[in-house]
Write a protein that holds these residues in place. Structure first.
Motif, mmCIF file in Angstrom:
data_model
loop_
_atom_site.group_PDB
_atom_site.id
_atom_site.type_symbol
_atom_site.label_atom_id
_atom_site.label_comp_id
_atom_site.label_asym_id
_atom_site.label_seq_id
_atom_site.Cartn_x
_atom_site.Cartn_y
_atom_site.Cartn_z
ATOM 1 N N ALA A 166 37.042 35.080 43.017
ATOM 2 C CA ALA A 166 36.293 35.767 41.981
ATOM 3 C C ALA A 166 34.880 35.234 41.941
ATOM 4 O O ALA A 166 34.634 34.061 42.259
ATOM 5 N N GLU A 216 39.233 33.660 33.250
ATOM 6 C CA GLU A 216 39.111 34.922 33.977
ATOM 7 C C GLU A 216 38.001 35.800 33.437
ATOM 8 O O GLU A 216 37.286 36.449 34.220
ATOM 9 N N TYR A 262 34.423 35.995 34.924
ATOM 10 C CA TYR A 262 34.168 36.499 36.269
ATOM 11 C C TYR A 262 33.951 38.005 36.257
ATOM 12 O O TYR A 262 34.641 38.737 35.557
ATOM 13 N N TRP A 283 36.084 40.632 41.710
ATOM 14 C CA TRP A 283 37.339 40.086 42.222
ATOM 15 C C TRP A 283 37.637 40.629 43.616
ATOM 16 O O TRP A 283 37.320 41.781 43.924
ATOM 17 N N TYR A 302 43.447 35.018 44.665
ATOM 18 C CA TYR A 302 42.291 35.880 44.471
ATOM 19 C C TYR A 302 41.027 35.048 44.351
ATOM 20 O O TYR A 302 41.010 34.041 43.625
#
Length: 124
Positions: A97, A108, A111, A114, A95
């Protein structure tokens, strides 16, 4: 609105290379950080690589250092993940981001946007 679209995944043999591409086709920001994460079957999503706004600072998880390179292209609102010497443990959905801010960011929660993910499968 931000829309991130990844491409470049696929099935390869161990030792091969792949280049992932993520393009932001929507709104852009004066300061933004790109990141790549991955999630293997049965595992939590994990950080892979990040690059700051100016492309001058990067960070990688230990297991990909020396094999993966993250590169941003601000003119194209895009980021690449060059993956060399792939191993079966790299198999995952990858993924991209985008985080608003200078970065780089490894978590995570930093971010804001996505992509949908692209599958990378490495056979032994």
């Amino acid at each position: 609105q931000v829309q991130l679209v990844e491409s470049g995944g696929g099935l390869v043999q161990a030792g091969a290379s792949l280049r992932l591409l993520c393009v932001n086709s929507g709104r852009t920001f004066s300061r933004s950080t790109w990141g790549w994460f991955r999630q293997a079957p049965g595992k939590e999503r994990e950080f892979v690589a990040t690059v700051n706004t100016g492309g001058t600072r990067t960070s990688y998880r230990d297991s990909v250092k020396g094999r993966f390179t993250i590169v941003r292209d601000n003119a194209k609102n895009a980021v690449y993940l060059n993956m060399n010497n792939l191993i079966p443990e790299d198999t995952a959905v990858y993924y991209c981001a985008l985080g608003v801010g200078t970065g780089p960011f490894v978590q995570e929660r930093s971010y804001d946007y996505w992509g949908q993910g692209t599958q990378v499968t490495v056979s032994s």
